[in-house]
Scaffold this motif. Structure first.
Motif, PDB file in Angstrom:
ATOM      1  N   LEU A 165       1.267   7.032  -6.321  1.00 52.59           N
ATOM      2  CA  LEU A 165       0.214   8.204  -6.615  1.00 52.59           C
ATOM      3  C   LEU A 165       0.654   9.511  -6.103  1.00 52.59           C
ATOM      4  N   PHE A 198       0.707  -1.159  -0.041  1.00 54.80           N
ATOM      5  CA  PHE A 198      -0.089   0.099   0.065  1.00 54.80           C
ATOM      6  C   PHE A 198       0.830   1.438  -0.040  1.00 54.80           C
ATOM      7  N   LEU A 243       2.212  13.291   1.124  1.00 52.93           N
ATOM      8  CA  LEU A 243       1.648  11.892   1.042  1.00 52.93           C
ATOM      9  C   LEU A 243       2.742  11.126   0.566  1.00 52.93           C
ATOM     10  N   SER A 256       3.833   7.880   2.868  1.00 49.33           N
ATOM     11  CA  SER A 256       3.732   6.468   2.323  1.00 49.33           C
ATOM     12  C   SER A 256       5.169   5.846   2.482  1.00 49.33           C
ATOM     13  N   LEU A 303     -10.783   5.612  -2.779  1.00 48.62           N
ATOM     14  CA  LEU A 303      -9.612   5.842  -3.576  1.00 48.62           C
ATOM     15  C   LEU A 303     -10.151   6.066  -5.055  1.00 48.62           C
ATOM     16  N   MET A 342       1.051   4.129  -2.662  1.00 50.64           N
ATOM     17  CA  MET A 342       0.618   5.587  -2.357  1.00 50.64           C
ATOM     18  C   MET A 342       1.779   6.267  -2.900  1.00 50.64           C
TER      19      MET A 342
END
Length: 151
Positions: free
Chosen positions: A16, A9, A50, A54, A80, A13
């Protein structure tokens, strides 16, 4: 196994965050040249936060945290998807309508009655739009509501 899930995850992220930062770098330069604080400043800040958060998940995963494949997991996936759609619809629909849909949907998924959820989404979109456009002088796109543009 749960440490692996946190790491996966976290990596997703980070991807992202990089994509979000890259998207912010594609904003056109404002009329009159580059500014110290431009329309890309806030997205850059979010991408950095972020990315660092992450990275922490990748380096220091929670050893006891099982992946939530229950209703919570489904709600996370929905959130999401809503955020990805929000980013995609921000320019064509405009900030106010995209925010109304995103915030309204997320509030509704968190348990608010649909009518109240979308009222909150609409008010949020208008208030933030007004703050950014008039108080901070950072224009946000109006999209399909561009007929409301003043002067």
């Amino acid at each position: 196994m749960s440490m692996f899930n946190d790491r996966v995850f976290g990596v997703l992220m980070i991807v992202l965050a990089v994509a979000y930062g890259w998207g912010a770098s594609q904003f056109p330069e404002p009329f009159g040249g580059a500014e110290a604080v431009g329309p890309e400043t806030f997205p850059y800040l979010l991408a950095v936060v972020l990315g660092l958060s992450s990275l922490y998940m990748v380096v220091r995963p929670d050893p006891d945290n099982a992946w939530p494949w229950s209703r919570t997991g489904v709600e996370l996936i929905i959130a999401l998807v809503v955020l990805v759609l929000y980013a995609a619809l921000l320019q064509p629909l405009g900030f106010i309508l995209a925010t109304l849909l995103a915030v309204g949907t997320l509030c509704w998924r968190m348990g608010a009655p649909p009518f109240k959820a979308f009222i909150v989404g609409g008010i949020s979109g208008v208030v933030v739009f007004l703050i950014f456009n008039f108080a901070l002088d950072l224009p946000l796109p109006l999209g399909v509501l561009s007929f409301l543009e003043v002067g």
